[in-house]
Design a protein around this motif. Structure first.
Motif, PDB file in Angstrom:
ATOM      1  N   ASP A   1     -19.637  22.267 -46.628  1.00 26.45           N
ATOM      2  CA  ASP A   1     -21.111  22.084 -47.190  1.00 26.45           C
ATOM      3  C   ASP A   1     -22.089  23.289 -47.038  1.00 26.45           C
ATOM      4  OD1 ASP A   1     -21.561  22.013 -44.613  1.00 26.45           O
ATOM      5  OD2 ASP A   1     -22.804  20.047 -44.608  1.00 26.45           O
ATOM      6  N   GLY A   2     -21.421  24.292 -46.666  1.00 23.45           N
ATOM      7  CA  GLY A   2     -22.159  25.622 -46.521  1.00 23.45           C
ATOM      8  C   GLY A   2     -22.856  25.760 -45.260  1.00 23.45           C
ATOM      9  N   HIS A   3     -22.615  24.937 -44.271  1.00 25.53           N
ATOM     10  CA  HIS A   3     -23.547  25.058 -43.071  1.00 25.53           C
ATOM     11  C   HIS A   3     -22.586  25.890 -42.103  1.00 25.53           C
ATOM     12  CE1 HIS A   3     -25.633  23.878 -39.513  1.00 25.53           C
ATOM     13  NE2 HIS A   3     -24.509  23.675 -38.965  1.00 25.53           N
ATOM     14  N   ASP A   4     -23.305  26.918 -41.626  1.00 25.52           N
ATOM     15  CA  ASP A   4     -22.738  27.949 -40.887  1.00 25.52           C
ATOM     16  C   ASP A   4     -23.280  28.832 -39.667  1.00 25.52           C
ATOM     17  OD1 ASP A   4     -24.601  29.628 -41.968  1.00 25.52           O
ATOM     18  OD2 ASP A   4     -23.058  31.057 -42.916  1.00 25.52           O
ATOM     19  N   SER A   5     -24.282  27.739 -39.160  1.00 30.22           N
ATOM     20  CA  SER A   5     -25.461  28.523 -38.262  1.00 30.22           C
ATOM     21  C   SER A   5     -25.171  28.113 -36.896  1.00 30.22           C
ATOM     22  CB  SER A   5     -26.799  28.378 -38.654  1.00 30.22           C
ATOM     23  OG  SER A   5     -26.924  27.007 -38.820  1.00 30.22           O
ATOM     24  N   GLY A   6     -23.927  27.011 -36.839  1.00 32.47           N
ATOM     25  CA  GLY A   6     -23.761  26.437 -35.343  1.00 32.47           C
ATOM     26  C   GLY A   6     -22.753  27.305 -34.691  1.00 32.47           C
TER      27      GLY A   6
ATOM     28  N   SER B   1     -23.840  19.596 -34.775  1.00 32.65           N
ATOM     29  CA  SER B   1     -23.851  21.164 -34.796  1.00 32.65           C
ATOM     30  C   SER B   1     -24.909  21.745 -33.938  1.00 32.65           C
ATOM     31  CB  SER B   1     -24.081  21.649 -36.111  1.00 32.65           C
ATOM     32  OG  SER B   1     -24.079  23.080 -36.217  1.00 32.65           O
ATOM     33  N   PRO B   2     -24.611  22.505 -33.020  1.00 38.05           N
ATOM     34  CA  PRO B   2     -25.828  22.940 -32.174  1.00 38.05           C
ATOM     35  C   PRO B   2     -26.670  23.943 -32.632  1.00 38.05           C
ATOM     36  CG  PRO B   2     -23.694  24.409 -31.746  1.00 38.05           C
ATOM     37  CD  PRO B   2     -23.335  23.158 -32.598  1.00 38.05           C
ATOM     38  N   SER B   3     -26.861  23.842 -33.905  1.00 36.80           N
ATOM     39  CA  SER B   3     -27.534  24.902 -34.663  1.00 36.80           C
ATOM     40  C   SER B   3     -29.165  24.276 -34.842  1.00 36.80           C
ATOM     41  CB  SER B   3     -27.294  25.112 -36.483  1.00 36.80           C
ATOM     42  OG  SER B   3     -27.419  24.058 -36.873  1.00 36.80           O
ATOM     43  N   ALA B   4     -30.092  25.138 -34.965  1.00 34.97           N
ATOM     44  CA  ALA B   4     -31.333  24.764 -35.289  1.00 34.97           C
ATOM     45  C   ALA B   4     -31.559  23.641 -36.205  1.00 34.97           C
ATOM     46  CB  ALA B   4     -32.421  25.798 -35.387  1.00 34.97           C
TER      47      ALA B   4
ATOM     48  N   ALA C   1     -17.142  31.478 -27.522  1.00 40.20           N
ATOM     49  CA  ALA C   1     -17.440  30.685 -28.656  1.00 40.20           C
ATOM     50  C   ALA C   1     -16.802  30.836 -30.071  1.00 40.20           C
ATOM     51  CB  ALA C   1     -19.114  30.809 -28.859  1.00 40.20           C
ATOM     52  N   VAL C   2     -16.806  29.970 -30.861  1.00 43.48           N
ATOM     53  CA  VAL C   2     -16.547  30.033 -32.290  1.00 43.48           C
ATOM     54  C   VAL C   2     -17.735  29.577 -33.356  1.00 43.48           C
ATOM     55  CG1 VAL C   2     -14.036  29.846 -31.771  1.00 43.48           C
ATOM     56  CG2 VAL C   2     -15.381  27.740 -32.138  1.00 43.48           C
ATOM     57  N   GLN C   3     -17.754  30.139 -34.498  1.00 48.31           N
ATOM     58  CA  GLN C   3     -18.711  29.826 -35.455  1.00 48.31           C
ATOM     59  C   GLN C   3     -18.102  29.475 -36.610  1.00 48.31           C
ATOM     60  OE1 GLN C   3     -21.470  33.061 -36.257  1.00 48.31           O
ATOM     61  NE2 GLN C   3     -22.835  31.794 -37.333  1.00 48.31           N
TER      62      GLN C   3
ATOM     63  N   LYS D   1     -21.078  13.341 -43.879  1.00 51.70           N
ATOM     64  CA  LYS D   1     -20.331  14.369 -43.561  1.00 51.70           C
ATOM     65  C   LYS D   1     -18.839  14.069 -43.260  1.00 51.70           C
ATOM     66  CE  LYS D   1     -23.878  17.146 -44.028  1.00 51.70           C
ATOM     67  NZ  LYS D   1     -24.203  17.897 -44.951  1.00 51.70           N
ATOM     68  N   ARG D   2     -18.362  12.727 -43.566  1.00 54.99           N
ATOM     69  CA  ARG D   2     -17.275  12.392 -43.448  1.00 54.99           C
ATOM     70  C   ARG D   2     -15.988  13.326 -44.145  1.00 54.99           C
ATOM     71  NH1 ARG D   2     -15.560   6.449 -42.616  1.00 54.99           N
ATOM     72  NH2 ARG D   2     -17.458   6.079 -43.836  1.00 54.99           N
ATOM     73  N   GLU D   3     -16.290  13.747 -45.214  1.00 51.80           N
ATOM     74  CA  GLU D   3     -15.188  14.630 -46.058  1.00 51.80           C
ATOM     75  C   GLU D   3     -15.322  16.271 -45.653  1.00 51.80           C
ATOM     76  OE1 GLU D   3     -12.997  13.094 -47.864  1.00 51.80           O
ATOM     77  OE2 GLU D   3     -13.559  11.334 -46.910  1.00 51.80           O
ATOM     78  N   VAL D   4     -16.267  16.511 -44.783  1.00 55.70           N
ATOM     79  CA  VAL D   4     -16.687  17.956 -44.443  1.00 55.70           C
ATOM     80  C   VAL D   4     -15.263  18.446 -44.098  1.00 55.70           C
ATOM     81  CG1 VAL D   4     -17.375  17.834 -42.186  1.00 55.70           C
ATOM     82  CG2 VAL D   4     -18.479  19.671 -43.897  1.00 55.70           C
ATOM     83  N   ASP D   5     -15.099  19.955 -44.540  1.00 53.33           N
ATOM     84  CA  ASP D   5     -14.040  20.948 -44.125  1.00 53.33           C
ATOM     85  C   ASP D   5     -14.667  21.779 -43.264  1.00 53.33           C
ATOM     86  OD1 ASP D   5     -11.720  19.250 -45.089  1.00 53.33           O
ATOM     87  OD2 ASP D   5     -12.372  19.946 -46.927  1.00 53.33           O
ATOM     88  N   ILE D   6     -13.637  22.571 -42.393  1.00 58.13           N
ATOM     89  CA  ILE D   6     -14.066  23.680 -42.152  1.00 58.13           C
ATOM     90  C   ILE D   6     -13.379  24.988 -42.706  1.00 58.13           C
ATOM     91  CG2 ILE D   6     -13.685  25.395 -39.879  1.00 58.13           C
ATOM     92  CD1 ILE D   6     -14.242  22.854 -38.001  1.00 58.13           C
TER      93      ILE D   6
END
Length: 137
Positions: A85-90, A44-47, A78-80, A63-68
């Motif tokens: 897992d709650g990560h949404d800053s990329g 992910s390109p996020s900080a 771009a898309v975000q 993160k193998r089982e991570v979903d979007i």
């Protein structure tokens, strides 16, 4: 990495495959990639992932089982994604998605070597975030 080029291919088709956990993306130059969610999440390109400078990257594991769970457009460049897992800053630009797709094998190899170097397992849970974030010693 070269700077942003105006002739960067643009997506003509973009599909989130929840069951197989891949983002299928077709570009205007004929390239078609199936980018695993896990690869997107660990690169992910996020900080939060990349840190605030070289060597500050935070190695992502488990993160193998991570979903979007959501995919929001950002302008027309771009898309975000929101990951399960709650990560949404990329913010994933078309250029970055193309890079991920075109270099998938090399990126997996780099990830494997980073895991090996740190002695971490790909499926190890991420350590809980302690408050404060950036630490200077």
């Amino acid at each position: 990495m070269a700077g942003l080029k105006t002739d960067t291919p643009t997506p003509v088709d973009l599909t989130v495959h929840g069951a197989s956990r891949v983002l299928e993306i077709a570009f205007s130059d004929g390239a078609r990639f199936r980018i695993p969610f896990e690869l997107m999440r660990i690169y992910s390109p996020s900080a939060e992932v990349q840190g605030h400078g070289p060597g500050q990257e935070v190695l992502q594991t488990g993160k193998r089982e991570v979903d979007i769970v959501a995919l929001e457009p950002v302008g027309n460049y771009a898309v975000q994604p929101t990951f399960s897992d709650g990560h949404d800053s990329g913010i994933f630009t078309w250029e970055y998605l193309y890079f991920l797709g075109a270099n998938e094998q090399a990126l997996w190899a780099e990830y494997a070597s980073r895991l090996a170097a740190t002695g971490l397992d790909r499926d190890a849970p991420m350590p809980e975030k302690s408050g404060g974030g950036c630490h200077s010693h």
